[in-house]
Design an enzyme around this catalytic site. Structure first.
Site, PDB file in Angstrom:
ATOM      1  N   GLU A 156      21.573 -23.781  28.449  1.00  0.00           N
ATOM      2  CA  GLU A 156      21.871 -22.700  27.513  1.00  0.00           C
ATOM      3  C   GLU A 156      23.378 -22.568  27.278  1.00  0.00           C
ATOM      4  OE1 GLU A 156      19.573 -21.471  25.840  1.00  0.00           O
ATOM      5  OE2 GLU A 156      17.907 -22.236  27.048  1.00  0.00           O
TER       6      GLU A 156
ATOM      7  N   THR B 297       0.829  -1.208   0.000  1.00  0.00           N
ATOM      8  CA  THR B 297       0.000   0.000   0.000  1.00  0.00           C
ATOM      9  C   THR B 297       0.861   1.254   0.000  1.00  0.00           C
ATOM     10  OG1 THR B 297      -1.710  -1.207   1.216  1.00  0.00           O
ATOM     11  CG2 THR B 297      -1.869   1.192   1.191  1.00  0.00           C
TER      12      THR B 297
END
Length: 660
Positions: free
Chosen positions: A441, A225
């Protein structure tokens, strides 16, 4: 000559406007209806009672022939017994009331039932019985017609067929190609449209016809747009904007009438651009529903096809449309003479994302430490709308923290929020669980740092985020990747298994925290075997076929093409690849057990490892370096080299934000 003129020519009826004859409401119609209702009421409610003189009425009271009297201000009505020809019957009567102070006393003496009643004027009864209800019905009827019929513009409540397009005149369009970034190829395609609208004689002198319709194809949020508006802003022409769903209504023929009205307005303001957003809501392929017939949507589509054929391209009306589902559009829309030019608006690469960020930071106060190249590298797959939202979220965070400018940590936090959700520091974890997450982790980070083809590590965190993320290890790619090798996939699988391997080495058992890792690992190994021909045992064959979406079949299908014996071999090969990677991950962690313990202890202390702290454990070569990334970024004046395209079906193609 004058004597040959038709004498009736001056008496011809004026022709109706193009939109057809309209119904003009007049207040006199309402007055006429009310008078008719009043006449009907008077005729239906009028009763002929026997009128008697007051003196006779007094005598009837004395004789005891009166009952059920109703006394009003002006008259007295009731029932009385009348004798005639030897017979007696009861009739209703009325008499004009006379001032008589003895009347009530006389009625009480004769035990006659009576009551007083306040007489209502005829106009009050008519007002509340007819005028008020009719006015309420008229108001509700007008409101419903405005809501259902499409617009109460200048045509009033009956203007169903008026177009709902928003019209932006050339002076009201402030968007230009300078406000569009990251989609340079699409901009180049549309510059020809701008040139035609500005200098049409240049093309007409060579007999060239500009395409009537331009279809912008791309995922949501890529700026379709904005691109259409920029074309109108560059060409300095009016811009009509409407959605495909605005044409389809519950009334038959309304959509087609709106299409015709839109094109009529556009031709009156030519040269101009007509932009239809979400074209698939209007232009879906006809006959796709086997149980449906020629419904209102198909009639509207037919009107659009006819109107696009009905005007000449020399008038300077350019039809632009946008969709993210071109495969379901009707084939008649895409033939030459209609939407015959398609401009693909792809998600931007790392250089495009950096350019988009530079556009959206205009007017924002940015700190000197902000490195947009890092944010662009951290956001693979993000489109213009995502990046604009991330910058706005960063501005809100900075304002909430009482800062005068947006810092790098605000931008990092905004990107993390979009990817994994907001921080959940209120979620209290037991120390033992938090320790397991830290080792998990750190296992990802150490294994990934020891493998040369894994992206540099940007952050290791054990802060919960979103609904289910308890921690994450963030890899930051330095560039977009369109092809991937066998060794790169194997190393990604190995790094993804580093968390589970660390749990087994430290605790001698595993947890459910590696579920997401195992899902990724299984998918990558299966793609190696079934899609990429990377298994020596199964050879260079594809065992899983994916169909591309087409207009006839807009829903892609996946089909496995192998026998039962081959299925066993595929499962064995997938298991072999994953097992070998898991063994490699455990080997790396066993060789770096001291680093694993020190890094996990530090992570438990600070909860987030990044920057200098992370480089102190893993080294500068395997972690992100902001200054190095900025020096590697291409200058704005130098065009970036084209990148080799790859198969769009690849489930591993492109850069994904991989976290453990």
């Amino acid at each position: 000559m004058a004597q040959n003129q038709n004498p009736n020519s001056s008496k011809r009826k004026p022709q109706l406007p193009t939109g057809g004859r309209r119904f003009n409401f007049s207040i006199w119609y309402l007055v006429a209806v009310l008078l008719v209702l009043f006449a009907v009421q008077t005729f239906m409610s009028g009763k002929r009672n026997l009128v008697v003189p007051y003196s006779q009425f007094k005598q009837m009271i004395t004789d005891g022939r009166v009952s059920k009297l109703i006394v009003t201000t002006d008259k007295i009505t009731g029932e009385a017994r009348f004798d005639s020809a030897g017979t007696s019957r009861t009739r209703e009567f009325e008499t004009i009331r006379v001032e008589d102070s003895d009347l009530v006393k006389q009625l009480q003496e004769k035990n006659i039932q009576f009551e007083g009643r306040k007489e209502t004027n005829w106009w009050q009864g008519f007002l509340f019985a007819y005028v008020v209800p009719f006015a309420l019905i008229f108001i509700v009827w007008s409101f419903l017609l405005k809501r259902m019929g499409g617009g109460g513009g200048a045509g009033g409540v009956m203007s169903f067929g008026k177009s709902r397009a928003k019209v932006y005149m050339e002076s009201g369009i402030k968007v230009s190609f300078k406000d569009v970034a990251g989609i340079d190829e699409a901009v180049e395609e549309l510059k020809e449209v701008v040139e035609f609208l500005q200098t049409p004689a240049k093309f007409r002198s060579l007999g060239a016809n500009i395409p009537k319709g331009v279809l912008l194809v791309g995922p949501p949020g890529t700026g379709k747009t904005l691109l259409a508006k920029a074309v109108a802003g560059e060409a300095k022409v009016p811009f009509f904007s409407i959605s495909g769903s605005d044409f389809v209504e519950m009334f038959v023929g309304v959509g087609a009438a709106r299409v015709r009205d839109l094109f009529q307005q556009a031709q009156q303001k030519a040269p101009c651009i007509v932009f239809i957003d979400e074209l698939d809501a209007l232009g879906k392929a006809r006959g796709a529903n086997p149980w449906g017939g020629h419904d209102e949507r198909e009639q509207t589509l037919n009107a659009l096809l006819v109107e696009m054929d009905g005007f000449e391209s020399t008038k300077g009306v350019i039809i632009m449309a946008a969709t993210n589902r071109p495969e379901i559009l009707d084939i008649a829309l895409l033939r030459p003479g209609r939407f015959d030019r398609q401009v693909v608006v792809d998600p931007p690469d790392i250089n495009g994302r950096e350019s988009i960020l530079k556009v959206h930071i205009r007017g924002k106060k940015i700190g000197p430490e902000v490195n947009l190249r890092v944010i662009a590298a951290r956001t693979p797959g993000f489109v213009g709308a995502d990046l604009a939202n991330a910058l706005n979220e960063a501005a809100l965070l900075a304002a909430r923290r009482g800062r005068k400018e947006i810092g790098m940590d605000d931008l990092e936090e905004a990107v993390d929020r979009e990817m994994t959700g907001i921080e959940r520091r209120s979620r209290v974890l037991k120390p033992k669980i938090k320790e397991k997450i830290a080792y998990h982790e750190c296992g990802h980070a150490i294994v990934g740092a020891m493998l040369p083809h894994v992206d540099p590590i940007h952050r290791v965190s054990i802060i919960p985020r979103g609904m289910s993320t308890l921690g994450h290890t963030l890899y930051l790619p330095t560039d977009d990747q369109y092809l991937i090798t066998k060794n790169e996939i194997v190393e990604r699988i190995t790094a993804a298994l580093g968390g589970r391997a660390a749990e087994e080495i430290i605790y001698g058992e595993v947890t459910s925290g590696a579920y997401n890792d195992l899902m990724q690992v299984t998918g990558m190994a299966r793609a190696m075997v079934m899609d990429y021909g990377m298994s020596d045992k199964l050879g260079v064959l594809v065992y899983r076929r994916r169909s591309q979406p087409t207009r006839e079949n807009p829903f892609p299908m996946q089909e496995d093409v192998y026998g039962e014996k081959t299925a066993e071999t595929i499962d064995a090969e997938i298991k072999r690849i994953v097992d070998e990677c898991y063994v490699q991950a455990k080997k790396i962690l066993n060789e770096n057990s001291d680093l694993l313990n020190r890094m996990a202890a530090k992570l438990l202390e600070v909860e987030v490892l990044e920057g200098e702290d992370l480089r102190g454990f893993l080294g500068a070569d395997r972690t992100t370096d902001f200054s190095r990334m900025e020096s590697e970024a291409p200058r704005e004046s130098e065009p970036s080299e084209p990148k080799e395209d790859s198969d769009s079906d690849s489930p591993l193609g492109g850069n994904l934000d991989r976290s453990g």
